[in-house]
Design a protein around this motif. Structure first.
Motif, PDB file in Angstrom:
ATOM      1  N   PRO A 154       0.832  -1.205   0.000  1.00 39.59           N
ATOM      2  CA  PRO A 154       0.000   0.000   0.000  1.00 39.59           C
ATOM      3  C   PRO A 154       0.865   1.253   0.000  1.00 39.59           C
ATOM      4  CG  PRO A 154       0.150  -0.879   2.215  1.00 39.59           C
ATOM      5  CD  PRO A 154       0.821  -1.883   1.310  1.00 39.59           C
ATOM      6  N   MET A 155       0.289   2.356  -0.431  1.00 36.80           N
ATOM      7  CA  MET A 155       0.961   3.634  -0.218  1.00 36.80           C
ATOM      8  C   MET A 155       0.973   3.883   1.280  1.00 36.80           C
ATOM      9  SD  MET A 155      -0.079   7.453  -1.484  1.00 36.80           S
ATOM     10  CE  MET A 155       0.902   8.874  -0.944  1.00 36.80           C
ATOM     11  N   TYR A 156       2.148   4.155   1.831  1.00 35.31           N
ATOM     12  CA  TYR A 156       2.263   4.298   3.283  1.00 35.31           C
ATOM     13  C   TYR A 156       2.872   5.651   3.622  1.00 35.31           C
ATOM     14  CZ  TYR A 156       3.429   3.402   8.141  1.00 35.31           C
ATOM     15  OH  TYR A 156       3.506   3.490   9.509  1.00 35.31           O
ATOM     16  N   TRP A 157       2.170   6.398   4.474  1.00 41.22           N
ATOM     17  CA  TRP A 157       2.612   7.736   4.876  1.00 41.22           C
ATOM     18  C   TRP A 157       2.605   7.788   6.403  1.00 41.22           C
ATOM     19  CZ3 TRP A 157       1.358  12.326   1.307  1.00 41.22           C
ATOM     20  CH2 TRP A 157       2.011  13.487   1.746  1.00 41.22           C
ATOM     21  N   ALA A 158       3.759   8.010   6.976  1.00 45.36           N
ATOM     22  CA  ALA A 158       3.877   8.086   8.433  1.00 45.36           C
ATOM     23  C   ALA A 158       4.271   9.494   8.855  1.00 45.36           C
ATOM     24  CB  ALA A 158       4.910   7.091   8.948  1.00 45.36           C
ATOM     25  N   VAL A 159       3.595   9.995   9.859  1.00 42.98           N
ATOM     26  CA  VAL A 159       3.984  11.248  10.508  1.00 42.98           C
ATOM     27  C   VAL A 159       4.358  10.904  11.952  1.00 42.98           C
ATOM     28  CG1 VAL A 159       3.300  13.567  11.205  1.00 42.98           C
ATOM     29  CG2 VAL A 159       2.460  12.626   9.034  1.00 42.98           C
ATOM     30  N   VAL A 195       8.244  14.437  10.073  1.00 39.91           N
ATOM     31  CA  VAL A 195       8.424  14.596  11.517  1.00 39.91           C
ATOM     32  C   VAL A 195       7.832  15.928  11.962  1.00 39.91           C
ATOM     33  CG1 VAL A 195      10.099  14.804  13.400  1.00 39.91           C
ATOM     34  CG2 VAL A 195      10.523  13.185  11.521  1.00 39.91           C
ATOM     35  N   VAL A 196       7.015  15.874  12.992  1.00 37.68           N
ATOM     36  CA  VAL A 196       6.523  17.096  13.633  1.00 37.68           C
ATOM     37  C   VAL A 196       7.564  17.517  14.666  1.00 37.68           C
ATOM     38  CG1 VAL A 196       4.708  18.131  15.037  1.00 37.68           C
ATOM     39  CG2 VAL A 196       4.110  16.417  13.317  1.00 37.68           C
ATOM     40  N   PRO A 197       8.245  18.649  14.468  1.00 35.60           N
ATOM     41  CA  PRO A 197       9.315  19.033  15.392  1.00 35.60           C
ATOM     42  C   PRO A 197       8.770  19.594  16.701  1.00 35.60           C
ATOM     43  CG  PRO A 197       8.995  20.753  13.774  1.00 35.60           C
ATOM     44  CD  PRO A 197       8.074  19.625  13.378  1.00 35.60           C
ATOM     45  N   PHE A 198       9.595  19.555  17.727  1.00 36.14           N
ATOM     46  CA  PHE A 198       9.216  20.147  19.012  1.00 36.14           C
ATOM     47  C   PHE A 198       8.795  21.602  18.838  1.00 36.14           C
ATOM     48  CE2 PHE A 198      12.241  16.883  20.859  1.00 36.14           C
ATOM     49  CZ  PHE A 198      11.248  16.129  21.476  1.00 36.14           C
ATOM     50  N   SER A 199       9.452  22.294  17.898  1.00 38.63           N
ATOM     51  CA  SER A 199       9.188  23.715  17.704  1.00 38.63           C
ATOM     52  C   SER A 199       7.788  24.000  17.175  1.00 38.63           C
ATOM     53  CB  SER A 199      10.221  24.309  16.743  1.00 38.63           C
ATOM     54  OG  SER A 199      10.168  23.648  15.485  1.00 38.63           O
ATOM     55  N   ALA A 200       7.088  22.945  16.691  1.00 41.47           N
ATOM     56  CA  ALA A 200       5.733  23.157  16.159  1.00 41.47           C
ATOM     57  C   ALA A 200       4.734  23.477  17.261  1.00 41.47           C
ATOM     58  CB  ALA A 200       5.266  21.916  15.395  1.00 41.47           C
ATOM     59  N   GLY A 201       5.091  23.151  18.501  1.00 41.17           N
ATOM     60  CA  GLY A 201       4.147  23.399  19.595  1.00 41.17           C
ATOM     61  C   GLY A 201       2.984  22.429  19.547  1.00 41.17           C
ATOM     62  N   VAL A 239     -14.637  10.081   9.662  1.00 41.24           N
ATOM     63  CA  VAL A 239     -13.459   9.814   8.843  1.00 41.24           C
ATOM     64  C   VAL A 239     -13.063  11.061   8.051  1.00 41.24           C
ATOM     65  CG1 VAL A 239     -12.552   8.447   6.921  1.00 41.24           C
ATOM     66  CG2 VAL A 239     -13.946   7.349   8.686  1.00 41.24           C
ATOM     67  N   LYS A 240     -14.048  11.775   7.526  1.00 46.14           N
ATOM     68  CA  LYS A 240     -13.761  13.013   6.787  1.00 46.14           C
ATOM     69  C   LYS A 240     -13.040  14.011   7.688  1.00 46.14           C
ATOM     70  CE  LYS A 240     -16.093  16.681   4.117  1.00 46.14           C
ATOM     71  NZ  LYS A 240     -15.713  17.836   4.956  1.00 46.14           N
ATOM     72  N   ARG A 241     -13.503  14.143   8.926  1.00 48.75           N
ATOM     73  CA  ARG A 241     -12.880  15.073   9.866  1.00 48.75           C
ATOM     74  C   ARG A 241     -11.444  14.649  10.197  1.00 48.75           C
ATOM     75  NH1 ARG A 241     -11.753  19.969  11.217  1.00 48.75           N
ATOM     76  NH2 ARG A 241     -11.370  20.272  13.440  1.00 48.75           N
ATOM     77  N   VAL A 242     -11.233  13.347  10.360  1.00 48.26           N
ATOM     78  CA  VAL A 242      -9.884  12.851  10.652  1.00 48.26           C
ATOM     79  C   VAL A 242      -8.954  13.123   9.476  1.00 48.26           C
ATOM     80  CG1 VAL A 242      -8.511  10.767  11.030  1.00 48.26           C
ATOM     81  CG2 VAL A 242     -10.626  11.111  12.313  1.00 48.26           C
ATOM     82  N   ARG A 243      -9.444  12.927   8.266  1.00 48.10           N
ATOM     83  CA  ARG A 243      -8.623  13.231   7.091  1.00 48.10           C
ATOM     84  C   ARG A 243      -8.210  14.699   7.070  1.00 48.10           C
ATOM     85  NH1 ARG A 243     -11.956  10.179   2.239  1.00 48.10           N
ATOM     86  NH2 ARG A 243     -10.442   8.542   1.818  1.00 48.10           N
ATOM     87  N   GLU A 244      -9.136  15.576   7.402  1.00 48.08           N
ATOM     88  CA  GLU A 244      -8.835  17.003   7.432  1.00 48.08           C
ATOM     89  C   GLU A 244      -7.775  17.304   8.490  1.00 48.08           C
ATOM     90  OE1 GLU A 244     -12.688  18.582   8.158  1.00 48.08           O
ATOM     91  OE2 GLU A 244     -13.323  18.506   6.051  1.00 48.08           O
ATOM     92  N   GLU A 245      -7.901  16.671   9.648  1.00 43.93           N
ATOM     93  CA  GLU A 245      -6.931  16.893  10.717  1.00 43.93           C
ATOM     94  C   GLU A 245      -5.561  16.325  10.344  1.00 43.93           C
ATOM     95  OE1 GLU A 245      -8.933  15.146  14.039  1.00 43.93           O
ATOM     96  OE2 GLU A 245      -9.901  17.026  14.611  1.00 43.93           O
ATOM     97  N   TYR A 246      -5.563  15.206   9.613  1.00 39.57           N
ATOM     98  CA  TYR A 246      -4.283  14.638   9.185  1.00 39.57           C
ATOM     99  C   TYR A 246      -3.590  15.571   8.195  1.00 39.57           C
ATOM    100  CZ  TYR A 246      -0.869  10.944   8.334  1.00 39.57           C
ATOM    101  OH  TYR A 246       0.298  10.224   8.273  1.00 39.57           O
ATOM    102  N   ASP A 247      -4.374  16.210   7.335  1.00 40.05           N
ATOM    103  CA  ASP A 247      -3.798  17.204   6.420  1.00 40.05           C
ATOM    104  C   ASP A 247      -3.184  18.366   7.209  1.00 40.05           C
ATOM    105  OD1 ASP A 247      -4.499  15.773   4.184  1.00 40.05           O
ATOM    106  OD2 ASP A 247      -6.362  16.880   3.821  1.00 40.05           O
ATOM    107  N   LEU A 248      -3.868  18.799   8.270  1.00 41.63           N
ATOM    108  CA  LEU A 248      -3.321  19.864   9.113  1.00 41.63           C
ATOM    109  C   LEU A 248      -2.048  19.410   9.809  1.00 41.63           C
ATOM    110  CD1 LEU A 248      -6.624  21.192  10.762  1.00 41.63           C
ATOM    111  CD2 LEU A 248      -5.250  22.333   9.000  1.00 41.63           C
ATOM    112  N   ARG A 250       0.127  17.185   8.669  1.00 35.29           N
ATOM    113  CA  ARG A 250       1.210  17.198   7.678  1.00 35.29           C
ATOM    114  C   ARG A 250       1.685  18.623   7.398  1.00 35.29           C
ATOM    115  NH1 ARG A 250      -1.227  12.387   3.956  1.00 35.29           N
ATOM    116  NH2 ARG A 250      -2.917  13.868   3.642  1.00 35.29           N
ATOM    117  N   ALA A 251       0.762  19.567   7.522  1.00 37.87           N
ATOM    118  CA  ALA A 251       1.121  20.959   7.254  1.00 37.87           C
ATOM    119  C   ALA A 251       2.085  21.506   8.302  1.00 37.87           C
ATOM    120  CB  ALA A 251      -0.134  21.827   7.194  1.00 37.87           C
TER     121      ALA A 251
END
Length: 277
Positions: A154-159, A195-201, A239-248, A250-251
């Motif tokens: 599968p396409m696999y994306w880890a944060v 990776v979400v850095p510590f600096s992201a808060g 699920v739609k809401r979770v997808r939106e939060e996952y996009d945030l 990744r941002a």
């Protein structure tokens, strides 16, 4: 040997499915239509290439009038895979998924773990367990990760949160090897990792793991986990809401290449530390 026995058991499941389907005079396409999967999937079940979900096994029983035979066999075979009750279905869904998005705030995701890293986690969670039990659990987890090495993976994306890189599970040498594996798989284009850095808060899903799975022939599903418990969510609005939060999420994470540099730097730091101890 155990893997061969389990595969043989699933082959039996497929052989029985084919025999009973043909006895009923139903084609693969017809059965697939009546249990809400494709005829091709029925063929893959019969060849033990794929394993059906429990609800599909139950619908097959209804259509073929087999008195719950396939439901009972499914439960027996899944139980023998060695996963906790709340995770059995998730492990099967991972194998069916065409896309998996993981977020982990504290540990390397199970699909990416090395055996040494898994062993350290298992031993910490089960300090009085026998070595045989620990090794069996490690093997089950390692087998899950094989889907990412397969040509049809599968396409696999880890944060990951940066804390995942900084907690020395198993010690410096184990962590160096673990982070090397993540980086290698990313460099080989088998996975995407950020990776979400510590600096992201603060960030979405703060402190909570999340797994979003998408499928060719079924609606997407979200899995979350607590203490000795897990929950599958399939309500479309959720699920739609979770997808939106996952996009945030990744941002606010570092870009993939910057994330890889950070992972490789952390691995090198652990390697230096291991060489001096």
């Amino acid at each position: 040997m155990a893997n061969a026995r389990r595969h043989a058991a699933w082959e039996y499941f497929g052989e029985e499915l084919k025999r009973r389907r043909e006895d009923a005079g139903i084609t693969q396409a017809e059965l697939g239509h009546r249990v809400f999967v494709s005829g091709g999937y029925i063929g893959q079940f019969e060849q033990a290439i794929r394993k059906p979900q429990l609800d599909v096994a139950q619908r097959i029983d209804e259509v073929l009038q087999t008195g719950g035979f396939f439901e009972r066999l499914w439960k027996k075979l899944i139980k023998e895979q060695g996963f906790a009750d709340y995770f059995e279905h998730v492990a099967e869904l991972e194998r069916r998924a065409v896309k998996i998005c993981d977020f982990e705030p504290a540990v390397i995701p199970g699909l990416l773990q090395t055996t040494a890293y898994s062993r350290a986690l298992m031993r910490t969670a089960n300090p009085l367990a026998t070595d045989e039990y620990i090794e069996e659990m490690v093997r089950f987890r390692s087998n899950r990760g094989l889907i990412l090495e397969d040509a049809t993976r599968p396409m696999y994306w880890a944060v990951l949160h940066e804390s995942v890189l900084r907690v020395a599970v198993g010690g410096p040498a184990v962590m160096a090897d673990q982070l090397d594996r993540v980086a290698r798989m990313a460099r080989e284009h088998k996975i995407l990792v950020q990776v979400v850095p510590f600096s992201a808060g603060s960030y979405p899903f703060m402190g909570k793991m999340m797994k979003l799975m998408e499928f060719e022939d079924a609606p997407p599903t979200v899995y979350t986990e607590g203490v000795r418990s897990g929950t599958l969510l399939d309500d479309p609005a959720v699920v739609k809401r979770v997808r939106e939060e996952y996009d945030l999420l990744r941002a606010v994470a570092l870009p993939p290449e910057t994330s890889l540099t950070l992972i490789e730097s952390a691995a090198e730091d652990y390697r230096r530390c291991a060489s001096t101890t």
